[in-house]
Design an enzyme around this catalytic site. Sequence first.
Site, mmCIF file in Angstrom:
data_model
loop_
_atom_site.group_PDB
_atom_site.id
_atom_site.type_symbol
_atom_site.label_atom_id
_atom_site.label_comp_id
_atom_site.label_asym_id
_atom_site.label_seq_id
_atom_site.Cartn_x
_atom_site.Cartn_y
_atom_site.Cartn_z
ATOM 1 N N ASP A 38 49.988 31.670 48.340
ATOM 2 C CA ASP A 38 49.030 32.322 48.901
ATOM 3 C C ASP A 38 48.312 33.382 48.165
ATOM 4 O O ASP A 38 47.801 34.446 48.557
ATOM 5 C CB ASP A 38 49.885 33.243 50.142
ATOM 6 C CG ASP A 38 48.662 33.584 51.238
ATOM 7 O OD1 ASP A 38 47.456 33.295 51.281
ATOM 8 O OD2 ASP A 38 49.207 34.350 52.238
ATOM 9 N N HIS B 198 40.914 39.397 45.979
ATOM 10 C CA HIS B 198 39.887 40.339 46.741
ATOM 11 C C HIS B 198 39.168 41.177 45.944
ATOM 12 O O HIS B 198 39.863 41.668 44.744
ATOM 13 C CB HIS B 198 40.704 41.253 47.671
ATOM 14 C CG HIS B 198 41.177 40.349 48.976
ATOM 15 N ND1 HIS B 198 40.238 39.856 49.808
ATOM 16 C CD2 HIS B 198 42.255 40.274 49.740
ATOM 17 C CE1 HIS B 198 40.898 39.167 50.805
ATOM 18 N NE2 HIS B 198 42.011 39.482 50.654
ATOM 19 N N GLY C 52 46.245 40.613 51.755
ATOM 20 C CA GLY C 52 46.214 39.613 50.578
ATOM 21 C C GLY C 52 46.636 40.077 49.094
ATOM 22 O O GLY C 52 46.248 41.189 48.801
HETATM 23 ZN ZN LIG Z 1 47.656 32.841 56.277
#
Ligand SMILES: [Zn+2]
Length: 420
Positions: A298, A302, A317
């Site tokens: 994942d 950013h 994130g």
């Molecule tokens: Zn997700």
Amino acid sequence: MAYLLKGVSILGAAPTDLAIVDGVISDKAPDDAQVIDATGLVALPGLVDVHTHLREPGREDAETVETGSRAAALGGYTAVCSMANTSPVADTAGVVEQVWRLGREAGLVDVQPIGAVTIGLAGKQLAELGAMADSAANVRIFSDDGFCVADPRLMRRALEYVKAFDGVIAQHAEEPRLTEGAQMHEGEVSTRLGLTGWPAVAEEAIIARDVLLAEHVGSRLHVCHVSTAGSVEVLRQAKARGVRVTAEVTPHHLLLTDELAAGYDPVFKVNPPLRTRNDVEALRQALLDGVIDVVATDHAPHAVQDKECEWSYARPGMLGLETALPIVLSVFGEKWDLIADRMSIAPARIAGLTGHGGDLSAGTPANITLVDPSARWVVDPAELASRSRNTPYAGMNLPGRIVATFLRGEATVLDGKAVK
Ligand SMILES: [Zn+2]
């Protein structure tokens, strides 16, 4: 270029020599092969990530296909599946082919685009799944990741649709009505901090619903970034019944907990959120048991302004590609068969990537990662190849360095450095 890896340990076995000739693994190296002293190094099948955000097109200030590919190669990956939440969204054959082509041009890893399930990730209308499957990108995984396909009728239709070409729906399991305004895991810490919580049941309810739908339709479901002990139990029961469901866990959910939110450093803000120690333990056990099939990063780069701000405004994130294997090594130790299966073989199978996730036998494509398990390194965000800096592991001392990565016999990383 031919290579001879001298004294390498394949998956932790006794040292041997491994030759790479014309893109495949070979029994014998030609005389002009470049010799690499691989004493003490472990060879794994090239890692495969089923969940990567490359941000291109649209947010090239955070990452591009090329910078993300380089980060992946340095992390030992030879293939990554790029998520569809770009701008424009990867919901047409045109966009997935563009991403696929950019990946081939960068030539550092195989970039396999994931197509959106719904147009614009809006959760209203199915995207042209068949056209993306038939495109040059050959899409097999579809996901609205970042958003949940919350409408059960739409989810059912998507599952039915992809069955025709053995596709899979990768669900970001989050019942949106239960997570409105959520800032972190709902529990003791969120109560103490006075932040709106993201309850575990918002994930578990969707997984429970989706495994029933997948069972009903007889189609394949993949569950993204499983984060709770309750989700593990739902998956355990579904798998015991023979439901065609696979699941992933991220390195950060295997290591970090919601206590880290207490410092209000947005680098620890992620979706699904960091959970409790109990959840972390259950996820570790589930990966060992095979209830969770794969580790997926994942990887979510950013830009600085989207991360270095107040907690409530920060985007969720974390970076993941360059630290995934070291984190897994630090959690599980040198369980090479487990690592090869959960980080290469199973993800390649889920994504339908032939040539990846092999057994390193003669004649198979030379997609290889060479690791030095005894080398330790301190994570310095400024030294990462990703265009972004939002790693939660800054300053951590981790085991395991990637020494070399080979994509179909071409070195993408040598001596721990990207070749191009
Ligand atoms: Zn997700």
